[in-house]
Design an enzyme around this catalytic site. Sequence first.
Site, mmCIF file in Angstrom:
data_model
loop_
_atom_site.group_PDB
_atom_site.id
_atom_site.type_symbol
_atom_site.label_atom_id
_atom_site.label_comp_id
_atom_site.label_asym_id
_atom_site.label_seq_id
_atom_site.Cartn_x
_atom_site.Cartn_y
_atom_site.Cartn_z
ATOM 1 N N GLU A 181 0.832 -1.205 0.000
ATOM 2 C CA GLU A 181 0.000 0.000 0.000
ATOM 3 C C GLU A 181 0.872 1.263 0.000
ATOM 4 O OE1 GLU A 181 -4.215 -1.283 1.890
ATOM 5 O OE2 GLU A 181 -2.735 -0.608 3.355
ATOM 6 N N GLU A 256 -6.617 -7.460 -0.680
ATOM 7 C CA GLU A 256 -7.129 -7.451 0.693
ATOM 8 C C GLU A 256 -8.621 -7.155 0.640
ATOM 9 O OE1 GLU A 256 -4.977 -4.988 3.440
ATOM 10 O OE2 GLU A 256 -3.016 -5.784 2.858
#
Length: 605
Positions: A181, A256
Site C-alpha cells: 500500500e 485485501e
Amino acid sequence: MRFFFILQIAGLLLFGQAGKAQPKHQFALGGSDFLLDGKPFQMISGEMHYPRVPREAWRARMKMAKAMGLNTIGTYVFWNLHEPQKGKFDFSGNNDVAEFVKIAREEGLWVILRPSPYVCAEWEFGGYPYWLQNEKGLVVRSKEAKYLKEYETYIKEVGKQLAPLQVNHGGNILMVQIENEYGSYGNDKEYLAVNQRLFKEAGFDGLLYTCDPPEAIENGHLPGLLSAINGIDNPAKVKKLISENHDGKGPFYIAEWYPAWFDWWGTKHHTVPAESYTGRLDSVLSAGISINMYMFHGGTTRGFMNGANYNDTHPFEPQISSYDYDAPLDEAGNATPKFMLFRSVIAKHLPAGQTLPAVPVAKPSMAVPGIKLNQSVGLLNILPKPVLNKTPLTFEDLNQDYGFVLYRSTLTGGREGLLKLNELRDYAVIMVNGKRVGVLDRRHNQDSLRLVLPSGRVKLDILVENLGRINFGPYLLHNKKGITQRVLFNGKEVYNWAMYSLPFSKVSGITYTAKKVDDIPVVRKGIFNLKAAADTYLDMSHWGKGVAWVNGHSLGRYWSVGPQQTLYVPAEWLKTGSNEIVVFELLKPQKTMDALDKPILDQLQ
C-alpha cells in the site's frame, strides 16, 4: 485409511513425489485471468500469518482453509522477527516461514507471499525492526542509502529461505508482493523500481505485484507490474481501476478483502455480519476476480508485537493481543457461522467435479477454575544492573526493543509540584519511595501528574511500557519509545537517571517467594495440573494490566479497559500434569484466576 491414502496420492500428483525434484509450474498474467500452466486460475485466498499461530497448529489451520474452499494462503513476512538485532537472523521455530510454505504445499495450497518489507498488519513498527531507528539518518520507505543497504541485506536473507519455493522453481509460491500500500504513503516510482530490483536480485524472479486502496493505486503501482487493489469489491470498479493501471488488462485481484476488522484497547469489539458479505463474495467470484480475504484467520499477536495507529486527528491507539478479527476462522482455529456461509458461496464456484472436504470438528476447550498464583516477587526486587545517564535514554538508546524500562532518580522532598514527562511513550506507572502514586496514559494525552513529596530525599521511579510502535502513516519516522524528552518537576529539569531494562522476552530465572508480597508492580507464578490438554482462556477481567505466560510461551498483553478480557491458551502449549503460569501485573494483582472455555472479547470496563 483408504480416504487418507487417496488424499496422499492427490497431493503427490499436485506437487510431485516426495523426495524428488518438484515439477515446475508456469504462472502467468493473461489478458483477464491468471494462467496456471496455461489454463485460467482463480485464486480464492485467505490471509493467515505464521507468527500469529503456534507452529504446531499451522497444518490444522490449513486444513480448515481447504475445508472453506480456499486454494491459496496469503502471508506477510515480518522483518523484525527475522532480524531482531542488526545482522542476527532467525528463521527457526515459529519464525520458520519456509516450513509454513512447505506445509501449505503438502496440504494442497498455493501461497501469495508478501515480504514487502513494510507490512502494516497491526504489527509493531509495521514490521520494521526497532534498531533501524538507531541508524543515524536512516529513512524507511525511501531511497535513502542506509535504509536500502539494510533492506537489501534483509531481503536477500528472505530470498535464501523462500525464493526456491516459487512456483517457477517447483514450489507453491504463486506471486510475491513488493512494498505494501505504498500509494497511501508516497508516489516515488524510482523507489518502487528499487524495490523491484532488490527482489529480483534476492532471487524472486517470478511474478511480482503491488497492492493499494482505490484512492492510492495511481501513486502505488509500478508500470509493468500487476496492480492489485485493496478494500473494494464492486466487480466493475475493480476491473476498471486495475485495467487503467495495467495497460488496459487484467488479471483482476483483490489483494485485501475485508469481511471483518481489528480492535484496539478501550474501544468496542468490531464485528461485521457475514450476511453483509456473502452476496459480495458471490458477485466477485462470479466475475472471475481473484480474492484474498484479510483475514481468513487472525490468531493472536503475542509478546509485545502489536502495533498502534496514530495521526494528527486520532489519539494513540495500540491494538489488542487478540487478532480474532471477527474472521471466518476464530482465534482458536474453529469455524464460525461466517466460515460456513462463505463456504457455501465458494462451493458454488468450484470447478466441475470438485467438492469440498468435510469441515473438521471444533477443537475441544476446557475451563480450569481456581488457579492459585502463590509465588511472587516485587518488580523492584529483581531489577538488573542499571545504565546511568544525566538525562533519560529511550528504549532505542538502551538497545532495547520491547517491554518496559524503569527510570529512577531522586528528588528533594517536603514539597508539592507538577511532574511532567515530555513525549511519554507510552504508559507510565509513577512511584514515590516504592509506592504507586499514579499512572500516565498516552492514549489520553496524559503527560503530567501532581505529586506531594514526603520530607527528605525521595526516590522517584517511573516504569514505562512500550505499548507498540505506530504501524501506519507518516509517524513511522517518530517511533522511539520510553521517556523520549525531558522530565520536569515544578518546571525544573530532573537529572541523573538510572535506567533498568526489563524486556521480559522470557520469564525463566526469576526467584520467587511463597511469603506474602504486597509490592506493585509484581510478578506472580502458579502451577496448575491437567489430566488432559485442551484450549482454554485465562480470565484477566479482575486484574489490571500486564502480560502473561504459560509454560514459557507469551500469551500477550491484557488490560482491564477491554474489549479483550481473556488470553487464549492453545492446547498445543499445555501438557498433562504440571503447567506453569507467570503474570507480570502493573496495577491490580490477584492471587487466583480462572481459565474459561470461551473467550471474552467484547467487554469494556
